[in-house]
Write a protein that holds these residues in place. Structure first.
Motif, PDB file in Angstrom:
ATOM      1  N   GLU A 141       5.308  -8.812  -9.806  1.00 27.96           N
ATOM      2  CA  GLU A 141       6.627  -9.380 -10.097  1.00 27.96           C
ATOM      3  C   GLU A 141       7.657  -8.308 -10.447  1.00 27.96           C
ATOM      4  OE1 GLU A 141       7.355 -12.267  -9.397  1.00 27.96           O
ATOM      5  OE2 GLU A 141       5.525 -13.468  -9.446  1.00 27.96           O
ATOM      6  N   MET A 142       7.201  -7.133 -10.821  1.00 31.43           N
ATOM      7  CA  MET A 142       8.103  -6.011 -11.095  1.00 31.43           C
ATOM      8  C   MET A 142       8.252  -5.094  -9.888  1.00 31.43           C
ATOM      9  SD  MET A 142       6.995  -4.841 -14.946  1.00 31.43           S
ATOM     10  CE  MET A 142       8.015  -3.358 -14.820  1.00 31.43           C
ATOM     11  N   ALA A 143       7.586  -5.426  -8.785  1.00 26.13           N
ATOM     12  CA  ALA A 143       7.579  -4.572  -7.592  1.00 26.13           C
ATOM     13  C   ALA A 143       7.070  -3.175  -7.933  1.00 26.13           C
ATOM     14  CB  ALA A 143       8.971  -4.485  -6.975  1.00 26.13           C
ATOM     15  N   ALA A 144       6.131  -3.102  -8.874  1.00 27.87           N
ATOM     16  CA  ALA A 144       5.658  -1.802  -9.344  1.00 27.87           C
ATOM     17  C   ALA A 144       4.157  -1.615  -9.207  1.00 27.87           C
ATOM     18  CB  ALA A 144       6.057  -1.612 -10.814  1.00 27.87           C
ATOM     19  N   GLY A 145       3.402  -2.696  -9.134  1.00 26.50           N
ATOM     20  CA  GLY A 145       1.951  -2.586  -9.202  1.00 26.50           C
ATOM     21  C   GLY A 145       1.298  -1.938  -8.004  1.00 26.50           C
ATOM     22  N   ALA A 146       1.732  -2.300  -6.799  1.00 20.87           N
ATOM     23  CA  ALA A 146       1.124  -1.718  -5.601  1.00 20.87           C
ATOM     24  C   ALA A 146       1.345  -0.202  -5.570  1.00 20.87           C
ATOM     25  CB  ALA A 146       1.699  -2.372  -4.350  1.00 20.87           C
ATOM     26  N   LYS A 147       2.556   0.212  -5.835  1.00 23.11           N
ATOM     27  CA  LYS A 147       2.858   1.650  -5.831  1.00 23.11           C
ATOM     28  C   LYS A 147       2.084   2.366  -6.931  1.00 23.11           C
ATOM     29  CE  LYS A 147       6.759   4.883  -5.668  1.00 23.11           C
ATOM     30  NZ  LYS A 147       6.159   5.875  -6.580  1.00 23.11           N
ATOM     31  N   ALA A 148       1.960   1.726  -8.093  1.00 18.66           N
ATOM     32  CA  ALA A 148       1.228   2.350  -9.195  1.00 18.66           C
ATOM     33  C   ALA A 148      -0.227   2.606  -8.814  1.00 18.66           C
ATOM     34  CB  ALA A 148       1.303   1.467 -10.437  1.00 18.66           C
ATOM     35  N   MET A 149      -0.843   1.664  -8.105  1.00 21.19           N
ATOM     36  CA  MET A 149      -2.234   1.844  -7.716  1.00 21.19           C
ATOM     37  C   MET A 149      -2.377   2.916  -6.638  1.00 21.19           C
ATOM     38  SD  MET A 149      -3.855  -2.027  -7.881  1.00 21.19           S
ATOM     39  CE  MET A 149      -5.543  -1.445  -8.105  1.00 21.19           C
ATOM     40  N   VAL A 150      -1.468   2.915  -5.663  1.00 19.59           N
ATOM     41  CA  VAL A 150      -1.504   3.949  -4.629  1.00 19.59           C
ATOM     42  C   VAL A 150      -1.272   5.317  -5.249  1.00 19.59           C
ATOM     43  CG1 VAL A 150      -0.326   4.845  -2.588  1.00 19.59           C
ATOM     44  CG2 VAL A 150      -0.870   2.409  -2.746  1.00 19.59           C
ATOM     45  N   ASP A 151      -0.290   5.421  -6.146  1.00 23.20           N
ATOM     46  CA  ASP A 151       0.013   6.704  -6.794  1.00 23.20           C
ATOM     47  C   ASP A 151      -1.122   7.176  -7.696  1.00 23.20           C
ATOM     48  OD1 ASP A 151       2.440   6.674  -5.517  1.00 23.20           O
ATOM     49  OD2 ASP A 151       3.618   6.124  -7.285  1.00 23.20           O
ATOM     50  N   ASP A 152      -1.960   6.247  -8.130  1.00 15.31           N
ATOM     51  CA  ASP A 152      -3.101   6.607  -8.978  1.00 15.31           C
ATOM     52  C   ASP A 152      -4.319   6.996  -8.137  1.00 15.31           C
ATOM     53  OD1 ASP A 152      -4.369   7.072 -11.397  1.00 15.31           O
ATOM     54  OD2 ASP A 152      -4.894   4.970 -11.745  1.00 15.31           O
ATOM     55  N   GLY A 153      -4.098   7.271  -6.862  1.00 11.71           N
ATOM     56  CA  GLY A 153      -5.166   7.776  -6.013  1.00 11.71           C
ATOM     57  C   GLY A 153      -6.055   6.702  -5.435  1.00 11.71           C
ATOM     58  N   LEU A 154      -5.506   5.526  -5.165  1.00  6.76           N
ATOM     59  CA  LEU A 154      -6.311   4.423  -4.635  1.00  6.76           C
ATOM     60  C   LEU A 154      -7.133   4.847  -3.427  1.00  6.76           C
ATOM     61  CD1 LEU A 154      -7.031   1.374  -4.570  1.00  6.76           C
ATOM     62  CD2 LEU A 154      -5.018   1.051  -3.101  1.00  6.76           C
ATOM     63  N   GLU A 156      -7.544   8.002  -2.120  1.00  5.59           N
ATOM     64  CA  GLU A 156      -8.305   9.233  -2.319  1.00  5.59           C
ATOM     65  C   GLU A 156      -9.600   8.943  -3.083  1.00  5.59           C
ATOM     66  OE1 GLU A 156      -4.122  10.083  -1.560  1.00  5.59           O
ATOM     67  OE2 GLU A 156      -5.117   8.821  -3.055  1.00  5.59           O
ATOM     68  N   ARG A 157      -9.563   8.003  -3.989  1.00  3.60           N
ATOM     69  CA  ARG A 157     -10.722   7.703  -4.837  1.00  3.60           C
ATOM     70  C   ARG A 157     -11.681   6.684  -4.215  1.00  3.60           C
ATOM     71  NH1 ARG A 157      -7.741   6.090 -10.345  1.00  3.60           N
ATOM     72  NH2 ARG A 157      -9.905   5.767 -11.081  1.00  3.60           N
ATOM     73  N   PHE A 158     -11.143   5.751  -3.419  1.00  8.09           N
ATOM     74  CA  PHE A 158     -11.973   4.637  -2.974  1.00  8.09           C
ATOM     75  C   PHE A 158     -12.049   4.484  -1.458  1.00  8.09           C
ATOM     76  CE2 PHE A 158      -9.988   3.570  -7.081  1.00  8.09           C
ATOM     77  CZ  PHE A 158     -11.131   3.537  -7.871  1.00  8.09           C
ATOM     78  N   GLY A 159     -11.368   5.373  -0.724  1.00  7.78           N
ATOM     79  CA  GLY A 159     -11.438   5.318   0.733  1.00  7.78           C
ATOM     80  C   GLY A 159     -10.245   4.600   1.339  1.00  7.78           C
ATOM     81  N   ARG A 160      -9.957   4.982   2.557  1.00  9.94           N
ATOM     82  CA  ARG A 160      -8.815   4.422   3.269  1.00  9.94           C
ATOM     83  C   ARG A 160      -9.276   3.251   4.143  1.00  9.94           C
ATOM     84  NH1 ARG A 160      -3.913   6.739   3.657  1.00  9.94           N
ATOM     85  NH2 ARG A 160      -4.853   8.560   2.643  1.00  9.94           N
ATOM     86  N   PRO A 161      -8.593   2.110   4.047  1.00 11.89           N
ATOM     87  CA  PRO A 161      -9.024   0.940   4.831  1.00 11.89           C
ATOM     88  C   PRO A 161      -8.575   1.030   6.284  1.00 11.89           C
ATOM     89  CG  PRO A 161      -7.053   0.395   3.604  1.00 11.89           C
ATOM     90  CD  PRO A 161      -7.425   1.804   3.202  1.00 11.89           C
ATOM     91  N   ASP A 162      -9.138   0.156   7.098  1.00 13.73           N
ATOM     92  CA  ASP A 162      -8.707   0.018   8.485  1.00 13.73           C
ATOM     93  C   ASP A 162      -7.637  -1.052   8.648  1.00 13.73           C
ATOM     94  OD1 ASP A 162     -10.677   1.816  10.039  1.00 13.73           O
ATOM     95  OD2 ASP A 162     -11.982   0.666   8.712  1.00 13.73           O
ATOM     96  N   VAL A 163      -7.541  -1.937   7.681  1.00 13.19           N
ATOM     97  CA  VAL A 163      -6.540  -2.995   7.702  1.00 13.19           C
ATOM     98  C   VAL A 163      -6.351  -3.479   6.268  1.00 13.19           C
ATOM     99  CG1 VAL A 163      -8.212  -4.879   8.042  1.00 13.19           C
ATOM    100  CG2 VAL A 163      -5.857  -5.143   8.879  1.00 13.19           C
ATOM    101  N   THR A 343       1.471   0.461   4.393  1.00 18.68           N
ATOM    102  CA  THR A 343       2.355   1.582   4.722  1.00 18.68           C
ATOM    103  C   THR A 343       1.780   2.894   4.211  1.00 18.68           C
ATOM    104  OG1 THR A 343       4.298   0.143   4.686  1.00 18.68           O
ATOM    105  CG2 THR A 343       4.680   2.506   4.434  1.00 18.68           C
ATOM    106  N   ALA A 344       1.306   2.893   2.975  1.00 16.03           N
ATOM    107  CA  ALA A 344       0.757   4.116   2.377  1.00 16.03           C
ATOM    108  C   ALA A 344      -0.507   4.574   3.086  1.00 16.03           C
ATOM    109  CB  ALA A 344       0.475   3.885   0.896  1.00 16.03           C
TER     110      ALA A 344
END
Length: 413
Positions: A141-154, A156-163, A343-344
């Protein structure tokens, strides 16, 4: 695919009672953005019990649950967890116990559906291969959570998805889905405006520059942006959601604050609309004789969420097998930060709506022209999706979509 889905979904009867209890629990105890500590702890506990590798505290209060099942594609499934600062006005027996906070957008349902899908996929490992990357996101709801998780190494730490796959509860009948390829959810821009005047006594307006009148003229003029500066084929919304100024009826204040919200789907249209808004605000200040230029602060919150055409077609083909009614709602003027994950990662995004409304009530209201009046929308204090079959529908949609992308299981060999 139909056989695999049917096999995985056999476990729904076993997990349903626990999921329903959890939904009631989460709805009664909502938490605001980046305050989802109780929710995150319960998510982590249940995901671990389902056999996932769980990491909490990603992007502050986010939870990541990895369900590995051999080699194969990695599919990201996402649910958001935060509630809204809304005083609940439903008569639900499990209504919010937190004053001024409510799950008025359905994120509690999103969370429970993803936990249910994880549980079923874990039980049906012989039907698929690969990795499910389940993301329980804070602060949508703050438009902040998705970016926060990506910036926290989502990734790099857990692997890149295919979709990246996700869904949102909507006021359409439970058991229905809504799928739209291309630009599906609007970009959002917020603008904070301070109009400066010259304060004084209400009995002597001639000695002042009244920012209240200036604000009134500005609000009215802004209504012409959509009607006179944007082509009729484009979808744009300009809203003045807040006006604050003054302290007393006989005092003309020295400033008034406005808060604007803008929704667009096209970059060029967005630029034109924002430029028109700034021109009007500055022009009205000049016309009123303002002693200072207005202050404008622009916040670009949500980008346009674009569903990849090919990925949506592939996912919808699978969903068509499980759901008898899938509609195309067209571009939705609501906004979502889910697109940031795709996008990320540089991978396709697929996002759909799933219904939570009583079908008879929906059809009656829609056919009678009273839909906007009689069917509470997301963010309404009266928003109360049916517990069932909404929950079953959301779980089924996530499982079905995931299986459309995961590899075949040992049962298929």
């Amino acid at each position: 695919m139909t056989s695999a889905r049917a096999s995985v979904m056999k476990g729904l009867d076993d997990v349903r009672p626990g999921l329903e209890d959890l939904y009631r629990e989460l709805h009664a105890h909502p938490e605001l953005a980046f305050e989802e500590h109780r929710t995150a702890a319960e998510v982590a506990r249940r995901a671990a019990a389902a056999g996932c590798e769980v990491t909490a505290g990603v992007g502050r209060t986010g939870v990541v649950a990895l369900l590995r099942n051999g080699s194969g594609p990695t599919v990201l499934l996402r649910a958001d967890m935060d509630a809204l600062p809304v005083q609940e006005q439903t008569d639900l027996p499990y209504r919010s116990t937190v004053d001024g906070v409510m799950h008025a957008c359905g994120h509690d349902m999103h969370t429970v559906c993803l936990l249910g899908a994880l549980d079923l996929l874990a039980r049906g490992r012989d039907q698929w291969s690969g990795t499910v990357l389940a993301v329980f996101q804070p602060a949508e709801e703050m438009a902040a959570g998705a970016k926060a998780m990506v910036d926290d190494g989502l990734y790099e730490r857990f692997g890149r998805p295919d979709v990246t796959l996700g869904q949102h509860l909507a006021p359409i009948p439970a058991g229905w889905l809504g799928c739209h390829p291309g630009p599906a959810f609007a970009a959002t821009d917020s603008i904070d405006v301070r109009l400066h005047g010259k304060g004084g006594h209400g009995s002597r307006p001639e000695t002042t520059v009244d920012p209240v009148v200036m604000a009134a003229s500005t609000v009215l003029r802004l209504q012409t942006v959509v009607s006179r500066e944007v082509a009729a084929k484009e979808s744009v919304v300009v809203t003045v959601g807040s006006i604050h100024g003054g302290t007393k009826d006989n005092i003309i204040p020295d400033h008034v604050d406005l808060a604007l919200n803008v929704r667009t789907f096209d970059v060029q249209v967005r630029d034109r609309v924002l430029a028109a808004i700034e021109r009007i605000i500055r022009g009205e200040a000049t016309a009123a004789g303002a002693p200072r230029e207005p202050e404008l602060t622009f916040h670009s919150a949500f980008p346009v969420l674009v569903n990849d055409d090919a990925a949506m077609a592939r996912t919808k083909a699978a969903l068509d097998e499980a759901f008898p009614m899938i509609i195309d709602p067209g571009p939705v003027t609501g906004s979502e930060d889910f697109g940031h994950f795709g996008t990320a990662a540089g991978v396709p995004t697929v996002y759909w709506l799933f219904g939570g409304e009583d079908q008879e009530r929906f059809v009656t209201a829609y056919s009678g022209g009273t839909f906007e009046r009689d069917i509470p929308s997301n963010h309404s204090p009266h928003f109360a999706p049916l517990l069932q079959p909404t929950l079953d529908g959301g779980v089924t949609a996530l499982v079905t979509a995931a299986l459309a992308w995961l590899g075949p299981g040992s049962a298929a060999s």
